[in-house]
Design an enzyme around this catalytic site. Structure first.
Site, PDB file in Angstrom:
ATOM      1  N   CYS A 119       0.799  -1.218   0.000  1.00  0.00           N
ATOM      2  CA  CYS A 119       0.000   0.000   0.000  1.00  0.00           C
ATOM      3  C   CYS A 119       0.837   1.277   0.000  1.00  0.00           C
ATOM      4  CB  CYS A 119      -0.941   0.007   1.198  1.00  0.00           C
ATOM      5  SG  CYS A 119      -1.864  -1.544   1.380  1.00  0.00           S
ATOM      6  N   HIS A 158      -3.010   8.121   5.562  1.00  0.00           N
ATOM      7  CA  HIS A 158      -3.210   6.784   4.999  1.00  0.00           C
ATOM      8  C   HIS A 158      -4.649   6.358   5.295  1.00  0.00           C
ATOM      9  CE1 HIS A 158      -2.030   3.062   3.229  1.00  0.00           C
ATOM     10  NE2 HIS A 158      -2.228   2.358   4.324  1.00  0.00           N
ATOM     11  N   GLU A 170      -1.680   5.636  13.174  1.00  0.00           N
ATOM     12  CA  GLU A 170      -1.314   6.833  12.410  1.00  0.00           C
ATOM     13  C   GLU A 170      -1.556   8.091  13.231  1.00  0.00           C
ATOM     14  OE1 GLU A 170      -1.726   8.805   7.966  1.00  0.00           O
ATOM     15  OE2 GLU A 170      -3.146   7.244   8.552  1.00  0.00           O
ATOM     16  N   LYS A 210      -9.684   7.899   1.299  1.00  0.00           N
ATOM     17  CA  LYS A 210     -10.156   6.502   1.244  1.00  0.00           C
ATOM     18  C   LYS A 210     -11.590   6.377   1.753  1.00  0.00           C
ATOM     19  CE  LYS A 210      -5.618   4.227   1.661  1.00  0.00           C
ATOM     20  NZ  LYS A 210      -4.734   5.395   1.836  1.00  0.00           N
ATOM     21  N   HIS A 243      -9.662   1.921  -0.765  1.00  0.00           N
ATOM     22  CA  HIS A 243      -8.203   1.756  -0.708  1.00  0.00           C
ATOM     23  C   HIS A 243      -7.718   1.209  -2.042  1.00  0.00           C
ATOM     24  CE1 HIS A 243      -4.243   1.095   0.530  1.00  0.00           C
ATOM     25  NE2 HIS A 243      -4.417   0.497   1.690  1.00  0.00           N
ATOM     26  N   PHE A 256       1.502  -3.364   4.005  1.00  0.00           N
ATOM     27  CA  PHE A 256       1.795  -4.678   4.578  1.00  0.00           C
ATOM     28  C   PHE A 256       3.286  -4.974   4.407  1.00  0.00           C
ATOM     29  CE2 PHE A 256      -2.580  -7.022   4.100  1.00  0.00           C
ATOM     30  CZ  PHE A 256      -3.120  -6.161   5.030  1.00  0.00           C
TER      31      PHE A 256
END
Length: 422
Positions: A172, A312, A323, A344, A349, A408
């Protein structure tokens, strides 16, 4: 621009002169941007395959996709969907920049476009061919269709760009890493122009099944438009999206030489690794904080100078809390004054494309002096107690914009854009 490497006594300034995007909110940048500022949602029930047995049956899909305005139909049939998106977004960005790529400059124009997952639809389709028709019926375009670098490869072929060409795959964080590394290529003088970004198309039977098994996606199937709710107490996972974003990055000298319009200046890039867990972020966002600090250091900016953060903001329990911790750690008291939002919430996403599209959002926020909202933020999580621009766009002075991406595997990347001053 010539074909020779520039003689650069110091690091060169890098600006954004073109943007292009294919998103669930629209197939061009201005339609996408208008939708974001209006707080629209691109999330809907999945079509195209049977999802009745899936825990998650919604996604942010690109509907009625026609690649023919951007490429030859025969070529399109040989490309995976993510490659089509990459080529389309890149062509739009180059046209937006009014950039002519010809023999005079093509060796100094490069492409860094990544994908987090690659050609998953092609893998699934050709596996069925193997099972049902045998080895002899496998397409010779199978391998070119699935490898993550083919978005960059086909973009360079279609546009004739012969400079540095690569694909960084960091889940991502892919889009942001590709933009950041392209920025560094220009700064050190290895190219004058870079087309950079990310593309993804993994709303497929296997892709959705895999993310369902990982229990990372929302199951709010009855209410698709309200399913993605970053920083909200009632969030239960992210919404899968698809699309591509591409930016034309250019040395300031090159941009000024050809009288290009400048959206913003790229002034900082930072990256880090969590070394912690294959999917969960490091505790209290420690790795993310290091990427943000590195970007601020590279930009020679104080935390108090950040106007806006495109978070994010995935709408997962761990990401949003961590975050938030990272932002507090880096910005201190200023964390409570900075505007933060997650697009998002509206387009889901986009995995490897997310950072690229979100960098475009930051550039447009600087251009128009307005920031998009985080929609569906109705019951704030007590552990997410910052200003996430809830539900309505906000007109404000945007001098410095930060964009965060975390993937990830523990990949963290941050870029910082600044309003251009000659």
């Amino acid at each position: 621009m010539s074909g020779e490497r520039a003689s650069v006594p110091g690091k060169r300034r890098v600006v954004i002169t073109g943007v292009g995007a294919v998103t669930p909110m629209g197939l061009d940048v201005e339609t996408f941007w208008k939708g974001c500022l209006s707080g629209c949602s691109g999330v809907a029930p999945i079509t195209g395959f049977d999802v009745r047995l899936y825990p998650t049956r919604i996604a942010a899909q690109i509907r009625e996709w026609d690649p023919s305005p951007f490429m030859d139909r025969r070529d399109a049939r040989r490309m995976d969907r993510f490659v089509q998106f990459a080529v389309a977004a890149s062509r739009m960005a180059v046209e937006d920049a009014h950039l002519v790529i010809d023999d005079a400059n093509r060796d100094r124009v490069g492409v860094f476009i990544g994908s987090g997952i690659g050609g998953l639809a092609t893998i699934e389709e050709q596996h069925q061919v193997l099972l049902q028709q045998g080895v002899s019926r496998i397409s010779p375009f199978l391998i070119p269709g699935i490898i993550c670098d083919m978005g960059a490869g086909m973009t360079s072929i279609v546009l004739g760009a012969r400079g540095p060409n690569s694909c960084i795959t960091t889940a991502c964080a892919t889009g942001t890493n590709n933009i950041g590394e392209a920025y560094e290529v220009i700064r050190r003088g290895d190219a004058d122009v870079m087309i950079a970004g990310g593309a993804e198309a993994c709303i497929t039977p296997l892709g959705m099944a895999g993310f369902c098994a990982a229990r990372t996606m929302t199951t709010r199937n009855a209410d698709p438009e309200r399913a993605s709710r970053p920083f909200d107490r009632d969030r239960d996972g992210f919404v899968m999206g698809e699309g591509a974003g591409a930016l034309v990055l250019e040395s300031l000298e090159s941009a000024q030489e050809r009288g290009a319009r400048i959206y913003a200046e790229v002034v900082g890039y930072g990256a880090s690794g969590d070394a912690y867990h294959i999917t969960a972020p490091a505790e209290r966002g420690e790795g993310a904080a290091r990427a943000m600090r590195a970007a601020l250091c590279a930009a020679a900016l104080a935390p108090e100078q950040v106007s806006y953060i495109n978070a994010h903001g995935t709408s997962t329990e761990l990401n949003d809390k961590n975050e938030t911790c990272a932002i507090k750690s880096v910005l201190g008291d200023h964390a409570y004054r900075v505007a933060i939002s997650s697009t998002k919430s509206m387009i889901g996403h986009l995995i490897g494309a997310a950072g690229a599209v979100e960098a475009i959002v930051c550039a447009l926020a600087i251009r128009d002096q307005i920031v998009p909202p985080t929609i569906n933020l109705e019951n704030p999580d007590p552990e997410c107690d910052l200003d996430y621009v809830p539900n309505e766009a906000r007109r404000m002075e945007v001098e410095v914009a930060m964009s965060n991406s975390f993937g990830f595997g523990g990949h963290n990347a941050t870029i910082i854009l600044k309003r251009f001053v000659a």
